[in-house]
Design a protein around this motif. Structure first.
Motif, PDB file in Angstrom:
ATOM      1  N   THR A 135      30.770  49.206  50.537  1.00 45.45           N
ATOM      2  CA  THR A 135      30.149  50.528  50.517  1.00 45.45           C
ATOM      3  C   THR A 135      31.194  51.631  50.368  1.00 45.45           C
ATOM      4  OG1 THR A 135      28.247  49.791  51.825  1.00 45.45           O
ATOM      5  CG2 THR A 135      28.776  52.136  51.892  1.00 45.45           C
ATOM      6  N   ALA A 136      32.377  51.417  50.891  1.00 48.41           N
ATOM      7  CA  ALA A 136      33.434  52.434  50.814  1.00 48.41           C
ATOM      8  C   ALA A 136      33.836  52.736  49.376  1.00 48.41           C
ATOM      9  CB  ALA A 136      34.660  51.974  51.611  1.00 48.41           C
ATOM     10  N   VAL A 137      33.617  51.796  48.465  1.00 46.13           N
ATOM     11  CA  VAL A 137      33.954  52.013  47.049  1.00 46.13           C
ATOM     12  C   VAL A 137      32.711  51.804  46.181  1.00 46.13           C
ATOM     13  CG1 VAL A 137      36.404  51.496  47.247  1.00 46.13           C
ATOM     14  CG2 VAL A 137      34.789  49.622  46.893  1.00 46.13           C
ATOM     15  N   ALA A 138      31.564  52.201  46.702  1.00 48.48           N
ATOM     16  CA  ALA A 138      30.286  51.960  46.018  1.00 48.48           C
ATOM     17  C   ALA A 138      30.219  52.594  44.643  1.00 48.48           C
ATOM     18  CB  ALA A 138      29.129  52.466  46.880  1.00 48.48           C
ATOM     19  N   ASN A 139      30.915  53.710  44.454  1.00 48.72           N
ATOM     20  CA  ASN A 139      30.842  54.424  43.185  1.00 48.72           C
ATOM     21  C   ASN A 139      32.107  54.242  42.352  1.00 48.72           C
ATOM     22  OD1 ASN A 139      28.277  55.419  43.807  1.00 48.72           O
ATOM     23  ND2 ASN A 139      29.143  57.130  44.952  1.00 48.72           N
ATOM     24  N   THR A 140      32.670  53.045  42.419  1.00 46.92           N
ATOM     25  CA  THR A 140      33.851  52.697  41.638  1.00 46.92           C
ATOM     26  C   THR A 140      33.497  51.597  40.636  1.00 46.92           C
ATOM     27  OG1 THR A 140      35.349  53.233  43.465  1.00 46.92           O
ATOM     28  CG2 THR A 140      36.201  51.799  41.729  1.00 46.92           C
ATOM     29  N   VAL A 141      33.844  51.793  39.375  1.00 45.67           N
ATOM     30  CA  VAL A 141      33.619  50.788  38.338  1.00 45.67           C
ATOM     31  C   VAL A 141      34.744  49.767  38.413  1.00 45.67           C
ATOM     32  CG1 VAL A 141      33.383  50.349  35.872  1.00 45.67           C
ATOM     33  CG2 VAL A 141      32.436  52.443  36.856  1.00 45.67           C
ATOM     34  N   ASP A 142      34.414  48.530  38.710  1.00 44.58           N
ATOM     35  CA  ASP A 142      35.424  47.488  38.908  1.00 44.58           C
ATOM     36  C   ASP A 142      34.934  46.180  38.301  1.00 44.58           C
ATOM     37  OD1 ASP A 142      37.380  45.752  39.703  1.00 44.58           O
ATOM     38  OD2 ASP A 142      37.261  46.228  41.848  1.00 44.58           O
ATOM     39  N   PHE A 143      35.534  45.766  37.180  1.00 43.62           N
ATOM     40  CA  PHE A 143      35.159  44.523  36.513  1.00 43.62           C
ATOM     41  C   PHE A 143      36.052  43.355  36.927  1.00 43.62           C
ATOM     42  CE2 PHE A 143      33.441  47.008  32.585  1.00 43.62           C
ATOM     43  CZ  PHE A 143      32.343  47.396  33.319  1.00 43.62           C
ATOM     44  N   ASN A 144      36.926  43.582  37.882  1.00 42.83           N
ATOM     45  CA  ASN A 144      37.808  42.524  38.384  1.00 42.83           C
ATOM     46  C   ASN A 144      38.677  41.947  37.261  1.00 42.83           C
ATOM     47  OD1 ASN A 144      38.896  40.886  40.418  1.00 42.83           O
ATOM     48  ND2 ASN A 144      37.392  39.261  40.102  1.00 42.83           N
ATOM     49  N   GLY A 145      39.068  42.807  36.328  1.00 42.04           N
ATOM     50  CA  GLY A 145      39.968  42.396  35.262  1.00 42.04           C
ATOM     51  C   GLY A 145      39.327  41.649  34.110  1.00 42.04           C
ATOM     52  N   ARG A 146      38.017  41.554  34.069  1.00 47.77           N
ATOM     53  CA  ARG A 146      37.338  40.780  33.024  1.00 47.77           C
ATOM     54  C   ARG A 146      37.110  41.636  31.775  1.00 47.77           C
ATOM     55  NH1 ARG A 146      33.180  38.685  37.634  1.00 47.77           N
ATOM     56  NH2 ARG A 146      34.561  37.113  38.568  1.00 47.77           N
ATOM     57  N   THR A 147      37.549  41.127  30.646  1.00 46.13           N
ATOM     58  CA  THR A 147      37.467  41.883  29.393  1.00 46.13           C
ATOM     59  C   THR A 147      36.788  41.098  28.274  1.00 46.13           C
ATOM     60  OG1 THR A 147      39.637  41.070  28.651  1.00 46.13           O
ATOM     61  CG2 THR A 147      39.622  43.096  29.976  1.00 46.13           C
TER      62      THR A 147
END
Length: 268
Positions: A135-147
């Motif tokens: 929840t602390a980073v709920a508004n962060t786009v994070d694909f975990n390095g997947r491209t």
């Protein structure tokens, strides 16, 4: 889900009549419980398009029906919306329903076939890792390095349509992805998962996937952004990492704007 390299899927199984019935069933949940709205469809491109989105809501993620309901309302049931999905979803009697309503196994071959057929393919590069972001980073786009989605768009010759959604990650409190616990229990081999999320919600309180808490009636707002022609902007030999960085930056800016317009958690 993320795109894998091999496999096949019956993309021709999509049934517009069955899909319309299914949309009728899930509409009260999306429009009533989550008060969903989708913005930006007026600039959605014709033909095949790869929709790349952040993923929210944990075990009960409703990103797909939220988007699909408004997409079909706008364009009709003539162009299918396909969703790349984990193999585990296709283990059981629900397989026919899933394939009939546009869910396909998450392989690059499946995605390319659906796109070349003129379909709209929705991919969540961050997968479960994104859907269970704290929840602390709920508004962060994070694909975990997947491209991998970039290569898929190039192979199929279709634009990437970035899409962002806010509100889904407010359906409960996400404390941790629980990666350390998943490694300890060997979940990677058992269910191909690197995480064992720890959440806090209603009515059971603390949960590690089970028991399943009910999602709060959080307002979900989704927005499709301007399409990106990868070849035109980055060339035929585009570096996936460079394209991915650009896509995420565009998405992050749009998500920040949605967040700034949101007055209260859950209420919207």
């Amino acid at each position: 889900m993320t795109i894998e390299e091999t496999g096949s899927s019956p993309v021709t199984q999509w049934d517009p009549v069955l899909t319309k019935r299914f949309m009728t069933l899930v509409r009260p949940i999306a429009k009533g419980w989550f008060r969903s709205e989708v913005q930006g469809l007026d600039s959605f491109p014709a033909g095949g398009a790869l929709v790349v989105s952040n993923h929210s809501g944990g075990l009960i993620a409703v990103d797909v029906p939220v988007f699909a309901i408004d997409f079909y309302d706008t364009f009709g049931y003539v162009r299918p919306v396909f969703t790349l999905s984990h193999d585990l979803l296709f283990q059981g009697p629900q397989t026919q329903l899933l394939e009939g309503t546009g869910f396909i196994r998450a392989t690059r071959d499946n995605a390319a076939a659906a796109l070349r057929a003129g379909g709209v393919v929705v991919v969540f590069p961050g997968g479960d890792y994104d859907a269970y972001r704290p929840t602390a980073v709920a508004n962060t786009v994070d694909f975990n390095g997947r491209t991998g989605y970039v290569k898929t768009a190039l192979i199929a010759g279709v634009p990437i349509v970035p899409m962002v959604s806010i509100g889904g990650q407010e359906n409960q409190i996400y404390l941790s992805r629980g990666g350390w616990l998943a490694r300890r229990l060997g979940l990677k081999k058992l269910i191909r998962s690197d995480i064992l999320p720890i959440t806090l919600g209603f009515p059971f309180g603390l949960s590690m996937l089970l028991p399943v808490n009910l999602p709060l009636p959080t307002k979900i707002v989704t927005k499709t952004l301007e399409p990106i022609d990868v070849v035109e902007q980055f060339g035929v030999d585009a570096d996936p990492a460079v394209v991915d960085a650009y896509v995420r930056s565009v998405m992050q800016k749009a998500l920040d704007e949605l967040a700034s317009a949101r007055r209260f958690p859950v209420l919207g």
